[in-house]
Design a protein around this motif. Sequence first.
Motif, PDB file in Angstrom:
ATOM      1  N   PHE A  77       0.840  -1.197   0.000  1.00 31.53           N
ATOM      2  CA  PHE A  77       0.000   0.000   0.000  1.00 31.53           C
ATOM      3  C   PHE A  77       0.882   1.256   0.000  1.00 31.53           C
ATOM      4  CE2 PHE A  77      -2.276   3.367   2.199  1.00 31.53           C
ATOM      5  CZ  PHE A  77      -3.538   3.306   1.649  1.00 31.53           C
ATOM      6  N   THR A  89      10.010   6.780  -2.050  1.00 36.04           N
ATOM      7  CA  THR A  89      10.696   5.563  -2.492  1.00 36.04           C
ATOM      8  C   THR A  89      11.610   5.791  -3.685  1.00 36.04           C
ATOM      9  OG1 THR A  89       8.796   5.086  -3.887  1.00 36.04           O
ATOM     10  CG2 THR A  89       8.834   4.062  -1.705  1.00 36.04           C
ATOM     11  N   GLY A  90      11.433   6.907  -4.400  1.00 28.35           N
ATOM     12  CA  GLY A  90      12.228   7.100  -5.610  1.00 28.35           C
ATOM     13  C   GLY A  90      11.787   6.195  -6.745  1.00 28.35           C
ATOM     14  N   ASN A 308      15.319   4.797  -7.363  1.00 35.00           N
ATOM     15  CA  ASN A 308      15.458   3.767  -6.340  1.00 35.00           C
ATOM     16  C   ASN A 308      16.427   2.685  -6.785  1.00 35.00           C
ATOM     17  OD1 ASN A 308      14.758   1.073  -5.203  1.00 35.00           O
ATOM     18  ND2 ASN A 308      13.296   2.242  -3.977  1.00 35.00           N
ATOM     19  N   GLY A 309      16.155   2.063  -7.921  1.00 33.63           N
ATOM     20  CA  GLY A 309      17.082   1.088  -8.491  1.00 33.63           C
ATOM     21  C   GLY A 309      16.998  -0.312  -7.924  1.00 33.63           C
ATOM     22  N   GLY A 310      16.191  -0.538  -6.883  1.00 36.16           N
ATOM     23  CA  GLY A 310      16.045  -1.894  -6.352  1.00 36.16           C
ATOM     24  C   GLY A 310      15.447  -2.821  -7.400  1.00 36.16           C
ATOM     25  N   GLU A 354      13.288  -6.932   1.598  1.00 34.08           N
ATOM     26  CA  GLU A 354      13.273  -5.497   1.883  1.00 34.08           C
ATOM     27  C   GLU A 354      14.713  -4.991   2.032  1.00 34.08           C
ATOM     28  OE1 GLU A 354      10.068  -2.981   4.513  1.00 34.08           O
ATOM     29  OE2 GLU A 354      11.253  -4.507   5.490  1.00 34.08           O
ATOM     30  N   GLY A 355      14.918  -3.789   1.579  1.00 34.56           N
ATOM     31  CA  GLY A 355      16.257  -3.208   1.668  1.00 34.56           C
ATOM     32  C   GLY A 355      16.951  -3.264   0.332  1.00 34.56           C
ATOM     33  N   THR A 356      16.902  -4.424  -0.316  1.00 36.77           N
ATOM     34  CA  THR A 356      17.553  -4.522  -1.623  1.00 36.77           C
ATOM     35  C   THR A 356      16.553  -4.533  -2.775  1.00 36.77           C
ATOM     36  OG1 THR A 356      17.684  -6.920  -1.375  1.00 36.77           O
ATOM     37  CG2 THR A 356      19.619  -5.669  -0.757  1.00 36.77           C
ATOM     38  N   GLY A 358      14.059  -2.729  -3.021  1.00 32.62           N
ATOM     39  CA  GLY A 358      13.638  -1.351  -3.263  1.00 32.62           C
ATOM     40  C   GLY A 358      12.208  -1.094  -2.860  1.00 32.62           C
ATOM     41  N   ASN A 360       9.261  -1.556   0.117  1.00 30.16           N
ATOM     42  CA  ASN A 360       9.359  -1.617   1.570  1.00 30.16           C
ATOM     43  C   ASN A 360       7.975  -1.523   2.169  1.00 30.16           C
ATOM     44  OD1 ASN A 360       8.767   1.325   1.873  1.00 30.16           O
ATOM     45  ND2 ASN A 360      10.563   1.386   0.568  1.00 30.16           N
ATOM     46  N   GLN A 361       7.910  -1.731   3.489  1.00 28.81           N
ATOM     47  CA  GLN A 361       6.606  -1.822   4.149  1.00 28.81           C
ATOM     48  C   GLN A 361       5.883  -0.486   4.194  1.00 28.81           C
ATOM     49  OE1 GLN A 361       6.755  -4.341   7.791  1.00 28.81           O
ATOM     50  NE2 GLN A 361       8.802  -4.861   7.095  1.00 28.81           N
ATOM     51  N   LEU A 362       6.637   0.578   4.047  1.00 23.41           N
ATOM     52  CA  LEU A 362       6.086   1.921   3.939  1.00 23.41           C
ATOM     53  C   LEU A 362       5.165   2.271   5.121  1.00 23.41           C
ATOM     54  CD1 LEU A 362       6.886   3.930   1.774  1.00 23.41           C
ATOM     55  CD2 LEU A 362       4.672   3.606   0.705  1.00 23.41           C
ATOM     56  N   ILE A 363       3.881   1.949   5.041  1.00 20.01           N
ATOM     57  CA  ILE A 363       2.953   2.401   6.090  1.00 20.01           C
ATOM     58  C   ILE A 363       2.522   1.238   6.989  1.00 20.01           C
ATOM     59  CG2 ILE A 363       0.625   3.284   6.487  1.00 20.01           C
ATOM     60  CD1 ILE A 363       1.114   5.092   3.997  1.00 20.01           C
ATOM     61  N   TYR A 364       2.054   0.177   6.388  1.00 18.10           N
ATOM     62  CA  TYR A 364       1.565  -0.943   7.193  1.00 18.10           C
ATOM     63  C   TYR A 364       2.671  -1.959   7.422  1.00 18.10           C
ATOM     64  CZ  TYR A 364      -2.966   1.136   6.355  1.00 18.10           C
ATOM     65  OH  TYR A 364      -4.013   2.018   6.311  1.00 18.10           O
TER      66      TYR A 364
END
Lengths: 546, 546
Positions: A77, A89-90, A308-310, A354-356, A358, A360-364
């Motif tokens: 989300f 997030t880019g 971001n580039g992930g 997560e982390g690579t 690109g 991520n959990q962002l809000i939830y």
Amino acid sequence: MKKTLSLAALCVLATAPALAQEGEIIRDGEYRYLEAQFGEAWAEQDERIDGRLNEIWEANGGKPPNILYILIDDVSFGQMGSRKLNYVTGIDTPNINQLAQDGLSLMRMYTEPSCTPTRTAFLTGRHPIRAGVEEVKVALVGEGLPAEEVTLAEVLKQAGYNTAHVGKWHQGDIEQAYPHNQGFDWAAFPLHQQVQLSLMIREAKDANNMLGYHLSGQSNQFGLDERFRPYGLVTGVEAEAGGMAREVDMEPGEEWTQAKYEEMNERYQRQILEQLDRLAAEDEPFFLQYWPLYPLNFAYPEQAISRNGGFHADKLQLLDSWIGDLLARLDETGEADNTIVMLMADNGLMYHYEGTSGLNQLIYRGGKTQHLEGGVRTDAFIRWPGVLAPDSAVGDIVHVSDLFTTFARIGNAMDYIPRDRIIDGVDQTPLLLEGEGNSRRDYVYVYEGAIMRSVVKQEFKMHLPAPGVPGAAAPVYNILRDPREEHAQIGNALWSGASFQDMVKRHQKMIAKYPHLPLGTGMPYEGIENLRPESELAREVFTSWQ
Amino acid sequence: MKKTLSLAALCVLATAPALAQEGEIIRDGEYRYLEAQFGEAWAEQDERIDGRLNEIWEANGGKPPNILYILIDDVSFGQMGSRKLNYVTGIDTPNINQLAQDGLSLMRMYTEPSCTPTRTAFLTGRHPIRAGVEEVKVALVGEGLPAEEVTLAEVLKQAGYNTAHVGKWHQGDIEQAYPHNQGFDWAAFPLHQQVQLSLMIREAKDANNMLGYHLSGQSNQFGLDERFRPYGLVTGVEAEAGGMAREVDMEPGEEWTQAKYEEMNERYQRQILEQLDRLAAEDEPFFLQYWPLYPLNFAYPEQAISRNGGFHADKLQLLDSWIGDLLARLDETGEADNTIVMLMADNGLMYHYEGTSGLNQLIYRGGKTQHLEGGVRTDAFIRWPGVLAPDSAVGDIVHVSDLFTTFARIGNAMDYIPRDRIIDGVDQTPLLLEGEGNSRRDYVYVYEGAIMRSVVKQEFKMHLPAPGVPGAAAPVYNILRDPREEHAQIGNALWSGASFQDMVKRHQKMIAKYPHLPLGTGMPYEGIENLRPESELAREVFTSWQ
């Protein structure tokens, strides 16, 4: 091509329930409980809604609208649809942002926590476990969506829609489960999914995403079984309804690579444009599914296009541009004004990368496989020109299974929804046509596979206690005040334990009355006309212990 | 009233640096390092910018624009300004959302991690530690912003602005630190802050936010010192420049209550409207600060107005409606087109109350007092009609100290920026006038108090190792791929350790050349004409051990 399809369509019709269903749709207990409180108001509203739908169909030459349903894999989300959150997030998603701007955002869409069950819920309007579906594995399983389930494609087909499916399917490797045997006139799809196609390959190992699982990563000096790794699996196939599937773009003995995976994705993008052109040229309305494999991908591109580039993030940005191309093509066909376009994700991100990746959990908190909001809350946007106000949003609870019932109603196909089993999908046409506050559900049961893990009611969410653990120990979260489900307070559980318990009971009693159906089973890979020798062998090995 | 103010203003001018400053502004090492790379392009751009600013001033009768600066307390990034994110929390901020729609969103605004230092950075354009400011405590301290610091109010005043301040100040309890002695013609403010005014009170204890700290919560049978709790502290005062402050709305012996706190907030809202009316009627441009005490508040309202209902969340929604009233009043004055309105938060949420306050970390991890993104990333919106495009956004890094320099340039007051000390604030006028990619910083040093805890460069952020810990152990995060700073990878540190080390060295060498100034100190409560007896006593007790 048109003629062939029509013949094939006839074959499917011959095997599908041919007559309108009689009686009321069978609903789950919680819905009945709400209906007892609001049934009269709903009945009144339904008359208005029917009137409005008739107007819409009339204005479109007596036809219901086309439906283009885009389902993206594993995106949390907030990752798409908002230009400002793109800055976090880019990852730029200008085309999806525009789609959101042009239509309605469902701000509280619940899915199932992983790919297969979400897709089953959408296709059948039912909690996947009612069809025996928990999660379809990556390799050979000899299992899948049973023929007895009635899909949205079958429902809409009987109401006169042409149907097609392009991309991920993930409903099993047995013949009855294939999309062209589940209501789609034409389908292009991989038999399995991205783990086989993009994770268990050399490039993913080289990108440090598989810890040497690929055989190039170590000598395997003391290993015995080479087929512990993927071996001989069928890749992408294409088929018409009632016909045999044919594997494409894979020679006997050939090794699957990242280049082939990228070609597959590009092919699906070409094919969705072709299918759109073809269907738009027909007289009948169409129901077209595009279920991309991207953003899943476990190798880095030669040159990233996003800030971001992930490896997931970059492909999400690429996919966004493809969706822009698809919507532009829809404009060119002249059918955009008569077409509902819906785009959403099937569940939260694969947080394990997560982390690579690109993303991520962002809000939830949480992601794929989890009953946490991060696993089952996704972005969802619907564009329906002239009906849904641009840049609108609703905060009501919607579950992915509701789309089955809602699209059936909008497609004038309610008569073809089966009346012999529970339909969980709530009709959300009132929410679409009359706006915020008109959802007919304020609850969701959240399963992980066969296990109910959470119950959501309004802004409260109970994580169910493990078997034998007292109910008072069950944490209850207020997800407006605590979206990450981190601050349970015992008072909430003490108060609402009984109410949640009642909800679970209402659900369980209906299961007792209408027990779950068994998962479809069979011989893997039936109905594929050009099985490679290694696929034949894989199937033999798979069944050798039986 | 106007005459009195003018006299007072003259007094202040007499004590402030009266002449234009000569020479170049002294910059920190990292800025010089960038200037060595981009100085020529910047010089060219500055000529264009000067031309454009002249046009803007000409169009406004030769005057620079008014500035209304609204600084909200302790609100995380994403909690306001976005209608769709409002759905996540159940807090509606329609007026702030509209402000964001009408102007530019600074998507990467860095503050300091708590109230006092952020406000010092804004007022002085300097890292607070350069002025000796770490964090001003809630009770009596005899400390504050030194007279030697030159505030934005002083800078703009010399360029002809009228100035006023309403609301939280939190720069100390000594006379030299008061806003009317730091460049503001008029000020209404509490001497301390919300801990005294809304947390150490009976209602906050009753709301379970103080674990019985209030004396009504237990018998205190074995306690000795009653003044360990707040005792006799001055509450709200009002003053004109050069004059004495006067405490308002508090009688000797009276106990402070939640009702009084709410009255104080309502009074500040009335006063900001009055000040706006007064200043808008003058010929000179104005610089008006509104620094509300809300959303901080630790008691539940009689009836919540937000869906969220948390004690911070509900007051944020109330504050939003007040900001709507303020902006409507600005429209009524006819000055809206010549007024820059900026709204932001001073730091992340008070995460310690997460779950019940109704605010939450949302996207970035951490909050108030922390160097994590959740502590120092806030929403920031600027509206400047005719200059900033509606609904625009930039992803460039901006630090709150930059506003000092930027508003000075826009206010045609660059000559009054001191040239004898380091100014950290980067001029962001190019970013405002020429758009995304025109920030002159891609770095931030993040302090917690006197200690540098993180260094940010582009999308990378190093958490500095503790003293004696090898640099290779310092985690480095990619905050686009990992906004919550949870997935450090050693490769990032191994590579960027040297680059970050260079950045820290450039910063430290400039500190060696221009050492930090001492914090202002003095007798608390000087310059207040109606000290209550209990306040006199509190001051005596405070100094009794000396």
